[in-house]
Design a protein around this motif. Structure first.
Motif, short mmCIF file in Angstrom:
data_model
loop_
_atom_site.label_atom_id
_atom_site.label_comp_id
_atom_site.label_asym_id
_atom_site.label_seq_id
_atom_site.Cartn_x
_atom_site.Cartn_y
_atom_site.Cartn_z
N GLU A 169 0.77 -1.25 0.08
CA GLU A 169 -0.04 -0.07 0.01
C GLU A 169 0.90 1.32 0.04
OE1 GLU A 169 -4.03 -1.38 2.15
OE2 GLU A 169 -2.24 -0.69 3.52
N ILE A 170 2.00 1.08 -0.08
CA ILE A 170 3.13 2.47 0.20
C ILE A 170 3.45 2.54 -1.35
CG2 ILE A 170 5.11 3.22 0.97
CD1 ILE A 170 3.10 2.85 2.97
N ARG A 171 3.32 3.68 -2.04
CA ARG A 171 3.80 3.99 -3.33
C ARG A 171 5.28 4.26 -3.26
NH1 ARG A 171 -0.84 8.42 -5.32
NH2 ARG A 171 -2.59 6.99 -5.57
N ARG A 172 5.85 4.01 -4.38
CA ARG A 172 7.23 4.25 -4.81
C ARG A 172 7.20 5.91 -5.12
NH1 ARG A 172 10.89 1.45 -2.95
NH2 ARG A 172 12.11 2.04 -4.68
N PRO A 173 8.19 6.60 -4.67
CA PRO A 173 8.31 7.75 -5.00
C PRO A 173 8.83 8.04 -6.47
CG PRO A 173 10.21 7.54 -3.52
CD PRO A 173 9.36 5.88 -3.81
N GLU A 174 8.53 7.59 -7.67
CA GLU A 174 8.92 7.72 -8.80
C GLU A 174 8.62 8.94 -9.57
OE1 GLU A 174 7.46 4.27 -10.67
OE2 GLU A 174 8.61 2.96 -9.91
N GLY A 175 9.50 9.64 -9.96
CA GLY A 175 9.15 10.93 -10.49
C GLY A 175 8.97 12.05 -9.75
N ILE A 176 9.40 11.77 -8.46
CA ILE A 176 9.32 12.86 -7.42
C ILE A 176 10.48 13.76 -7.36
CG2 ILE A 176 8.73 13.27 -5.04
CD1 ILE A 176 6.24 12.31 -6.85
N ALA A 177 11.47 13.12 -7.13
CA ALA A 177 12.90 13.84 -7.13
C ALA A 177 13.41 14.68 -8.03
CB ALA A 177 14.13 12.68 -6.92
N PRO A 178 14.06 15.73 -8.13
CA PRO A 178 14.51 16.74 -8.97
C PRO A 178 15.07 15.98 -10.06
CG PRO A 178 15.02 17.70 -6.94
CD PRO A 178 14.60 16.24 -6.86
N GLU A 179 14.58 16.17 -11.45
CA GLU A 179 15.39 15.37 -12.35
C GLU A 179 16.61 15.98 -12.83
OE1 GLU A 179 12.43 15.14 -15.37
OE2 GLU A 179 11.04 13.76 -14.31
N THR A 180 16.77 17.31 -12.82
CA THR A 180 18.15 17.89 -12.91
C THR A 180 19.23 17.73 -12.07
OG1 THR A 180 17.38 19.87 -11.78
CG2 THR A 180 16.94 19.87 -14.19
#
Length: 386
Positions: A169-180
């Motif tokens: 039930e815990i989502r993965r933090p994908e696409g949350i961290a800065p991409e640069t």
């Protein structure tokens, strides 16, 4: 305090009767929905969509909506008949360190109380075992129609239980961290560490809900003034996202934190005692570029004069060095000549002296021989006459 669930803690073959209590409560201000035209309450009525009749709570049951839209009725008897060992039992399955529990999993908190005098001994045993092991118990239990995961730990003299989310039930933090790619300098980290040290620790009991207090004051003011209050000035201190000078912001934050704690920020700020301002990076870069260009233009004549003067001095040094080198060479040559002449003269004088001494010795020897010869002849004549 009213219990919300009764059951048992299963600790191996030990069964501990317990009662479950909510450990937290909400102090948020509650609002009602109203009709803005006349202030009347807006209420929801539960109506059956088949006969358009309002239904009482006692007539409402559970049902599961299938993929095709049909409803499958599920009764409390159906759920009670499920072969679920945790229906009325908190079943302990493992003991783990508290650090192994991700805070993202933690949910509602409960207090567990021993139910009756016979439960006091095994309840105390479990509490002391948890305290001495410095671990928490992972358990499974059923509450409000579904099985849940829980964590038991000791709070003061009570066993508390935190509801846990299942790992899936815990989502993965994908696409949350800065991409640069961002580079943080050591100086910035040092200032961040200094800010953390300055802010330090805090007693959580001293924190309170400022927003709730402001809402309560608003309600009281409107109640006293018949619903009319003076509008507050808009807060313009925080705008949209801005590019800031991070170093200046950190320095100002450290200074403000020290001031709020009653400390003096010695050595901080500008030379005139004023705080540094947070400025836009683009403006700062443009100003710096203009200043550098102006300084280069103003210093051009000075640099030319300095270059010419340096060239003259260098030439003079080279000339002086050449003269000195010639003088040293001449002096060295003369010294060598004098030394060689002196050596030659000394050698000739010594040879001449030796020759004179040898000649003098030969002359003295001849003179002695000449004198001895007549004396010898006279002695011989005297002996013959006798």
């Amino acid at each position: 305090m009213r219990s919300i669930w009764n059951g048992n803690i299963s600790f191996g073959l030990v069964s501990i009767p317990i009662k479950l209590f909510n450990a937290t409560e909400s102090h948020a201000v509650s609002f009602r929905q109203i009709h803005t035209a006349d202030g009347g309450r807006i209420r929801y009525r539960k109506v059956c969509e088949l006969d358009n009749e309002e239904v009482e709570s006692a007539e409402i049951g559970k049902g599961y909506e299938d993929a095709d839209g049909s409803i499958i009725p599920i009764t409390d008897e159906d759920l009670a008949a499920l072969p679920l060992p945790t229906a009325r039992t908190i079943e302990i399955v493992a003991f783990v360190p508290l650090a192994s529990i991700d805070p993202l999993q933690m949910g509602q908190a409960y207090y567990l109380s021993a139910s009756g005098v016979p439960a006091a001994k095994p309840y105390t045993l479990l509490r002391e075992a948890l305290s001495r092991s410095r671990k928490v118990a992972i358990a499974k239990f059923a509450l409000r129609g579904r099985e849940r995961l829980g964590m038991l730990r000791v709070v003061d003299d009570v066993i508390a239980m935190h509801g846990l989310l299942w790992p899936d039930e815990i989502r993965r933090p994908e696409g949350i961290a800065p991409e640069t790619d961002v580079t943080v300098r050591d100086a910035e980290l040092d200032l961040a560490d200094a800010l953390m040290d300055t802010l330090g620790e805090i007693d959580l009991d001293t924190l309170h809900d400022d927003y709730r207090e402001a809402v309560e004051e608003l309600i009281a003011a409107k109640s006293e003034n018949g619903g009319a209050i003076s509008p507050a000035e808009p807060d313009s201190g925080r705008g949209g996202a801005q590019v800031i000078d991070l170093m200046a912001a950190l320095e100002n934050s450290v200074r403000a934190a020290k001031t709020s704690r009653g400390e003096h920020a010695d050595g901080e700020g500008d030379a005139d005692g004023k705080d540094a301002e947070v400025t836009d990076l683009k403006s700062r870069k443009k100003a710096s570029a203009r200043k550098s260009t102006a300084e280069k233009t103003a210093d051009a004549p000075t640099r030319k004069k300095s270059a010419a003067s340096g060239s003259k001095k260098t030439a003079a040094k080279k000339t002086a060095g050449t003269k000195a080198a010639g003088t040293r060479a001449t002096s060295t040559g003369a010294t060598g000549t004098r030394t060689a002449g002196a050596k030659a003269t000394g050698t000739g004088t010594r040879a001449a002296a030796k020759k004179k001494t040898t000649a003098a010795k030969k002359t003295a020897a001849k003179s002695t021989a000449t004198k001895k010869a007549p004396a010898a002849k006279t002695s011989a004549r005297k002996r013959a006459s006798a």
